[in-house]
Design an enzyme around this catalytic site. Structure first.
Site, short mmCIF file in Angstrom:
data_model
loop_
_atom_site.label_atom_id
_atom_site.label_comp_id
_atom_site.label_asym_id
_atom_site.label_seq_id
_atom_site.Cartn_x
_atom_site.Cartn_y
_atom_site.Cartn_z
N ALA A 81 0.85 -1.20 0.00
CA ALA A 81 0.00 0.00 0.00
C ALA A 81 0.87 1.24 0.00
CB ALA A 81 -0.92 0.02 1.22
N TYR A 182 -6.43 8.36 1.66
CA TYR A 182 -5.79 7.17 2.23
C TYR A 182 -6.81 6.32 2.99
CZ TYR A 182 -2.95 4.23 5.26
OH TYR A 182 -2.42 3.16 5.93
#
Length: 371
Positions: A81, A182
């Protein structure tokens, strides 16, 4: 002996998980792009990565690389990620590509080649604000703070009558409040894996990590965990910069406890299809944690700089209710904060860091992302 794939396995948490798994008899393969923001421009195998880890350098968005990495694998930890609340608010396409598309590519590969278990790294950021209690004793979910309130430096959340709300431990049942790109992408990762896992009978577990700390954090990455950012500043004899008034509360958990929680999620049959908080369950103010880090690093004279500004995407208070993980996984944090910080300081003594915090803060300010 089972073989486990960790996407993002050369990173901070992934490498500690590899140690934990190898120590319990698993074989480990890591798929990692060795992103320069995390690993430096050389993009070489990290010295800290266990010698028994089979490292495959590749992009989680690359279908062929993912399918190849899955060959002979019994279980997957999906940790790959892009990480950073502030940066996600202007590198929107990058965060969406790595986090959302990368997860989609992995899930399509797993549909063709299912595994015995999939564990995905989710995040406390998807909660937005944590859970609160009003002066009357009512437990409630607070809304977002208004820009007008923040411009007036009124940091705390209040009820309809204007009374300050007090934070309480946040359970998994708390509704998501997605305050950043995010956070949105982590929620997307979580839901995508759980939905696909259920449809294709792939036992899947989502772990909502709180603020992990410990050795191997990327000290030159200004968008990483807050303790690593503070450490970078202190290593360069600069004051840690803290948004708002420094009294916002977070949950700091040792990376060793996080790695143990991950292994338990792999090994516990009852965990399939569930979501768990992985934290310490103990709140700490950001200013106190900065002062504690300076003390253990022998730099007590460097006082934190309280900015009195709000960063878009930040929340006020959030710390974990870990009772579900304790009950189902048998997870109990074992590393005391004092001990974890002492070990971190010992590791930091041998590290160098490029302090890019001022540059990152200027980038946010130039884009209107601080108030």
């Amino acid at each position: 002996m089972k073989k486990v794939l960790i996407t993002g396995g050369a990173g901070f948490i992934g490498s500690h998980l590899a140690d934990e798994l190898i120590g319990h008899g698993y074989q480990v393969r890591a798929l990692d792009s060795l992103n320069p923001q995390v690993h430096g421009d050389a993009r070489r195998r990290p010295d800290y990565l266990h010698r028994d880890v089979e490292l495959v350098v590749g992009d989680v968005c690359d279908k062929e690389a993912v399918e190849s990495a899955l060959e002979g694998v019994d279980a997957v930890f999906h940790f790959a990620a892009a990480v950073g609340v502030g940066q996600s608010m202007y590198e929107v396409a990058h965060y969406t590509r790595v986090n959302n598309l990368g997860t989609a590519v992995l899930m399509e590969a797993l549909i063709k080649k299912p595994v015995e278990r999939l564990v995905v790294a989710s995040s406390m950021s998807l909660y937005g604000e944590g859970l609160y209690r009003s002066p009357s004793g009512r437990v409630c979910e607070a809304g977002e703070r208004s820009l007008e309130q923040l411009r007036q430096a009124q940091w705390e959340l209040r009820d309809e009558e204007g009374a300050i709300l007090q934070p309480v431990p946040t359970p998994e049942s708390k509704s998501p409040t997605l305050a950043s790109i995010y956070a949105l992408s982590k929620y997307d990762q979580e839901r995508m894996t759980l939905i696909t896992g259920r449809a294709y009978q792939i036992p899947t577990v989502a772990l909502r990590f709180f603020n992990a700390y410990g050795p191997r954090q990327a000290l030159s990455n200004p968008y990483t965990g807050v303790l690593a950012i503070f450490a970078s500043r202190l290593l360069n004899d600069n004051a840690p910069a803290i948004f708002e008034d420094g009294l916002q509360q977070r949950d700091f958990v040792s990376v060793y406890d996080v790695a143990r929680g991950c292994r338990l999620a792999l090994e516990t049959p009852a965990a399939a299809g569930e979501v768990f908080n992985i934290g310490s369950g103990e709140p700490q103010t950001v200013s106190a944690i900065a002062a504690r880090l300076a003390r253990v690093m022998g730099k007590e004279e460097i006082q934190p700089q309280i900015l009195g500004k709000y960063r878009v995407g930040d929340i006020r208070h959030c710390y974990a209710d870990i009772s579900k993980a304790q009950r189902v996984l048998g997870y109990t944090p074992q590393v005391r904060l004092d001990d974890g910080m002492a070990e971190l300081a010992s590791w930091l003594a041998g590290q160098a860091a490029v302090d890019r915090v001022a540059q990152a803060s200027a980038e946010l300010s130039a884009r209107g992302l601080t108030v």
